[in-house]
Design a protein around this motif. Structure first.
Motif, short mmCIF file in Angstrom:
data_model
loop_
_atom_site.label_atom_id
_atom_site.label_comp_id
_atom_site.label_asym_id
_atom_site.label_seq_id
_atom_site.Cartn_x
_atom_site.Cartn_y
_atom_site.Cartn_z
N TYR A 1 0.84 -1.22 0.00
CA TYR A 1 0.00 0.00 0.00
C TYR A 1 0.87 1.26 0.00
CZ TYR A 1 -2.27 3.77 2.68
OH TYR A 1 -2.70 4.98 3.15
N ILE B 1 1.10 3.95 -3.23
CA ILE B 1 0.66 5.35 -3.11
C ILE B 1 1.83 6.31 -3.31
CG2 ILE B 1 -0.30 7.07 -1.54
CD1 ILE B 1 -2.31 5.03 -2.64
N THR C 1 2.85 6.86 -7.14
CA THR C 1 1.86 7.29 -8.14
C THR C 1 1.44 8.72 -7.80
OG1 THR C 1 0.08 6.30 -6.80
CG2 THR C 1 0.95 4.98 -8.61
N LEU D 1 -0.66 12.04 -6.95
CA LEU D 1 -1.89 12.30 -6.21
C LEU D 1 -3.06 12.58 -7.16
CD1 LEU D 1 -3.52 12.89 -3.64
CD2 LEU D 1 -2.56 15.21 -3.65
N GLN E 1 -4.54 9.38 -8.23
CA GLN E 1 -5.29 8.77 -7.12
C GLN E 1 -6.66 9.43 -6.97
OE1 GLN E 1 -2.56 9.29 -3.84
NE2 GLN E 1 -0.91 8.27 -4.96
N ILE F 1 -8.89 8.19 -9.79
CA ILE F 1 -9.33 6.81 -9.57
C ILE F 1 -10.50 6.77 -8.59
CG2 ILE F 1 -8.67 4.60 -8.51
CD1 ILE F 1 -5.92 4.96 -9.79
N VAL F 2 -10.39 7.55 -7.52
CA VAL F 2 -11.47 7.57 -6.53
C VAL F 2 -12.74 8.19 -7.13
CG1 VAL F 2 -12.24 8.52 -4.32
CG2 VAL F 2 -9.92 7.62 -4.56
N SER G 1 -14.96 12.51 -2.42
CA SER G 1 -13.89 11.84 -3.18
C SER G 1 -12.54 12.47 -2.86
CB SER G 1 -14.17 11.96 -4.68
OG SER G 1 -15.38 11.34 -5.01
N ALA H 1 -9.31 10.42 -1.22
CA ALA H 1 -8.01 10.37 -1.89
C ALA H 1 -6.91 10.99 -1.02
CB ALA H 1 -8.09 11.10 -3.24
N VAL I 1 -6.07 8.56 1.89
CA VAL I 1 -5.26 7.42 1.42
C VAL I 1 -3.82 7.87 1.18
CG1 VAL I 1 -4.93 5.81 -0.49
CG2 VAL I 1 -7.22 6.19 0.44
N ASN I 2 -3.65 9.03 0.55
CA ASN I 2 -2.32 9.55 0.27
C ASN I 2 -1.59 9.91 1.56
OD1 ASN I 2 -0.47 12.08 -0.37
ND2 ASN I 2 -0.59 10.85 -2.22
#
Length: 227
Positions: free
Chosen positions: A60, A64, A67, A69, A72, A75-76, A92, A96, A99-100
């Motif tokens: 994970y 992250i 890639t 932001l 990301q 994608i979300v 969203s 994101a 997660v980042n």
């Protein structure tokens, strides 16, 4: 050059900038809180978890951190929508950013946790502390104290990076600036104002984190050590 700066539009449009700045603050405060929780749990899993858990968290983190932001966020927002889960731009954006933030916080907290000496853990066992008490009082708080400057910088970077969420129409500060400049055609003036607002927000965030650090880590305050 005959260009004349004209900030007269600000009289009418300043409520838009205030609303955009307020949404930026909301997005980042929620993302920081949730991202710190995710990162702390993942850091503990990476240090004390089993082989499978350590590898899953490591995957994970690497996924992250390697890639963009922006991807990301896409994608979300667009990816989940394609799967039938339609979320607002703001929700969203928070997902994101969390997660980042969680991935970067994992590595920062892991460094702090691994700096705790084994003798301190053995002393906690001798004192009869439970596993949870040891994690909370012997591991987490001292670990966070050691990496707090790095965490604070990461939090401010997240606030600045939140400007990317304007690409999915989250009406934060940058999105507001884009809308105002398209209405007024005063691009130079609009982005000067936005830069100054981001500068002010960064200063306020750093002040807030410094005060929080003083409150949390009283020992350093007594010693007069910089946080």
């Amino acid at each position: 050059m005959s260009y004349q700066l004209d900030f007269s539009f600000l009289t009418e449009r300043w409520p838009d900038f205030v609303a955009g700045a307020w949404l930026t603050v909301q997005l980042t405060v929620v993302s920081i809180a949730l991202g710190l929780a995710v990162g702390t749990v993942c850091a503990l899993a990476r240090v004390y978890g089993g082989t499978f858990l350590r590898r899953a968290v490591g995957l994970y983190v690497e996924l992250i951190r390697n890639t963009p932001l922006l991807i990301q966020i896409f994608i979300v927002y667009f990816g989940l929508s394609s799967l039938g889960l339609k979320l607002s731009a703001e929700v969203s954006a928070v997902i994101a950013l969390v997660v980042n933030m969680g991935a970067y916080t994992t590595e920062i907290m892991r460094a702090g946790i691994q700096s705790i000496q084994r003798t301190q853990l053995e002393a906690a066992d001798c004192l009869g502390l439970t596993r949870l008490q040891t994690i909370l009082h012997v591991v987490l708080l001292p670990a966070m104290e050691r990496v707090y400057p790095a965490l604070s910088s990461q939090f401010v970077l997240l606030m600045l990076a939140s400007s990317i969420t304007s690409t999915i129409s989250a009406e934060e500060l940058t999105a507001t600036a884009n809308r105002v400049q398209s209405d007024t055609y005063r691009s130079f003036e609009v982005y000067i104002i936005v830069a100054l607002v981001y500068l002010a927000l960064s200063a306020l965030y750093r002040l807030a984190f410094w005060l929080i650090g003083l409150a949390l880590f009283a020992r350093k305050r007594r010693l007069g050590t910089a946080l």
